[in-house]
Write an enzyme that holds these catalytic residues in place. Structure first.
Site, PDB file in Angstrom:
ATOM      1  N   ASP A  25       0.835  -1.210   0.000  1.00  0.00           N
ATOM      2  CA  ASP A  25       0.000   0.000   0.000  1.00  0.00           C
ATOM      3  C   ASP A  25       0.872   1.264   0.000  1.00  0.00           C
ATOM      4  OD1 ASP A  25      -2.315   1.462  -0.034  1.00  0.00           O
ATOM      5  OD2 ASP A  25      -2.782   1.202   2.094  1.00  0.00           O
ATOM      6  N   HIS A  42       2.266   3.412  -9.075  1.00  0.00           N
ATOM      7  CA  HIS A  42       2.061   1.977  -9.302  1.00  0.00           C
ATOM      8  C   HIS A  42       3.245   1.378 -10.060  1.00  0.00           C
ATOM      9  CE1 HIS A  42      -1.821   2.318  -7.566  1.00  0.00           C
ATOM     10  NE2 HIS A  42      -2.348   3.022  -8.539  1.00  0.00           N
ATOM     11  N   LEU A 136      10.805 -20.284  -5.056  1.00  0.00           N
ATOM     12  CA  LEU A 136       9.750 -19.475  -4.434  1.00  0.00           C
ATOM     13  C   LEU A 136       8.408 -19.649  -5.139  1.00  0.00           C
ATOM     14  CD1 LEU A 136       9.015 -17.001  -2.527  1.00  0.00           C
ATOM     15  CD2 LEU A 136       9.483 -15.570  -4.540  1.00  0.00           C
TER      16      LEU A 136
HETATM   17  C1  IPE Z   1      -5.429  -2.681  -0.226  1.00  0.00           C
HETATM   18  O1  IPE Z   1      -5.093  -1.335  -0.318  1.00  0.00           O
HETATM   19  C2  IPE Z   1      -5.417  -3.301  -1.587  1.00  0.00           C
HETATM   20  C3  IPE Z   1      -4.123  -3.447  -2.223  1.00  0.00           C
HETATM   21  C4  IPE Z   1      -2.974  -3.136  -1.696  1.00  0.00           C
HETATM   22  C5  IPE Z   1      -4.137  -3.999  -3.547  1.00  0.00           C
HETATM   23  P1  IPE Z   1      -6.209  -0.187  -0.419  1.00  0.00           P
HETATM   24  O2  IPE Z   1      -5.483   1.078  -0.558  1.00  0.00           O
HETATM   25  O3  IPE Z   1      -7.190  -0.545  -1.478  1.00  0.00           O
HETATM   26  O4  IPE Z   1      -6.939  -0.315   0.999  1.00  0.00           O
HETATM   27  P2  IPE Z   1      -7.813   0.743   1.770  1.00  0.00           P
HETATM   28  O5  IPE Z   1      -8.844   1.248   0.792  1.00  0.00           O
HETATM   29  O6  IPE Z   1      -6.906   1.833   2.229  1.00  0.00           O
HETATM   30  O7  IPE Z   1      -8.399  -0.015   2.911  1.00  0.00           O
HETATM   31  C1  IPE Z   2      -1.655   0.266  -3.384  1.00  0.00           C
HETATM   32  O1  IPE Z   2      -1.414   1.632  -3.402  1.00  0.00           O
HETATM   33  C2  IPE Z   2      -1.901  -0.307  -4.763  1.00  0.00           C
HETATM   34  C3  IPE Z   2      -3.314  -0.569  -5.069  1.00  0.00           C
HETATM   35  C4  IPE Z   2      -4.280  -0.572  -4.194  1.00  0.00           C
HETATM   36  C5  IPE Z   2      -3.656  -0.871  -6.459  1.00  0.00           C
HETATM   37  P1  IPE Z   2      -2.586   2.703  -3.361  1.00  0.00           P
HETATM   38  O2  IPE Z   2      -2.967   3.034  -4.765  1.00  0.00           O
HETATM   39  O3  IPE Z   2      -3.696   2.224  -2.502  1.00  0.00           O
HETATM   40  O4  IPE Z   2      -1.859   3.932  -2.699  1.00  0.00           O
HETATM   41  P2  IPE Z   2      -2.479   4.974  -1.680  1.00  0.00           P
HETATM   42  O5  IPE Z   2      -3.070   4.183  -0.543  1.00  0.00           O
HETATM   43  O6  IPE Z   2      -3.523   5.725  -2.433  1.00  0.00           O
HETATM   44  O7  IPE Z   2      -1.342   5.822  -1.262  1.00  0.00           O
HETATM   45 MG    MG Z   3      -4.082   2.448  -0.527  1.00  0.00          MG
END
Ligand code: IPE
Ligand code: IPE
Ligand code: MG
Length: 239
Positions: A25, A42, A136
């Site tokens: 995240d 990303h 792995l």
């Molecule tokens: C969880 O992250 C999903 C992934 C890392 C793919 P999110 O950014 O979607 O989670 P929330 O919305 O903060 O709970």
């Molecule tokens: C995690 O990073 C990747 C996905 C959920 C696809 P985020 O896109 O949720 O990044 P933040 O939480 O907005 O910083």
């Molecule tokens: Mg996120």
């Protein structure tokens, strides 16, 4: 911080976690902090994946399960879901040869509902190509939701006309069939929640939360998380 080789030497070989799960995240916040578009975050996230897969192989980890796209992420505006899924497809094409040659087994878990035919085909091909490797096991959770996984398992049971199931048998109806539960769950970016990830499987996992944003997550911090894990007293409800 200690060097990578110092950290590797510090890891006790006899208490290695068998399975590490990661909620990757913070890509969006990483990009925002640099005034870049979210997709650039990303993209940098895929580079972090590459480093962590590499070091996981080096230390002989058995299973790594990474959360790349959730069933709830479809809610995002500005075509972000499409951009993320395209990035996953392109990264897979770019990396599959090297993964194969590094003895990695790669498997995608999650629902195929809403996944394009071309990505679904590449997911299947990647597993077919690598399934006999012995290094792995890399599980990539795409269009994954823990609640959906459980409901899909129950629907499979109903189709078989079963009217009861044991605790031992139910995991055979999940995407992670045959895979030991995660010993360690890592979440980056400072959020302290599970966000519908592996909700059945993490019942007794140790948690490691860090403020580091996923694109900044280093091999050193990953090794540090394992060392931290090795200091925990896991009781599983016993004494
Ligand atoms: C969880 O992250 C999903 C992934 C890392 C793919 P999110 O950014 O979607 O989670 P929330 O919305 O903060 O709970
Ligand atoms: C995690 O990073 C990747 C996905 C959920 C696809 P985020 O896109 O949720 O990044 P933040 O939480 O907005 O910083
Ligand atoms: Mg996120």
């Amino acid at each position: 911080m200690k060097s990578k080789s110092e950290l590797v030497a510090e890891i006790k070989k006899n208490s290695m976690p068998c399975h590490i799960a990661i909620i990757m995240d913070g890509n969006g916040r990483w990009a925002k902090s640099k005034n870049l578009p979210r997709v650039k975050g990303h993209y940098e996230g895929t580079r972090a994946v590459k480093r962590i897969v590499k070091v996981s192989g080096e230390i002989g980890l058995d299973y790594l399960t990474i959360y790349a796209f959730s069933t709830e992420n479809w809610k995002r505006p500005n075509n972000e879901p499409k951009a993320v899924l395209t990035l996953i497809e392109n990264t897979l094409m770019k990396e599959i040869r090297e993964l194969y040659e590094s003895n990695v087994v790669i498997k995608f878990i999650g629902s195929r509902d809403g996944i394009s035919k071309s990505l679904a085909q590449k997911m299947d091909n990647a597993y077919e190509l690598t399934k006999n490797n012995t290094g792995l096991h890399l599980f990539v959770a795409v269009n994954y939701g823990g609640r959906l996984e459980i409901v899909e398992g129950i629907n499979a049971l109903l189709k078989e006309k079963k009217n009861s199931i044991t605790l031992e048998d139910f995991p055979n109806y999940l995407y992670t069939k045959g895979v030991p539960d995660p010993d360690l769950l890592i979440r980056t970016s400072g959020e302290m929640r599970i966000s519908n990830y592996l909700i059945w499987q993490i019942a007794y996992s140790e948690m490691y939360f860090t403020k580091t944003l996923w694109p900044d997550f280093s091999q050193e911090e990953f090794l540090q998380a394992i060392i931290d894990f090795q200091t925990r007293a896991r009781r599983f409800g016993g004494v």
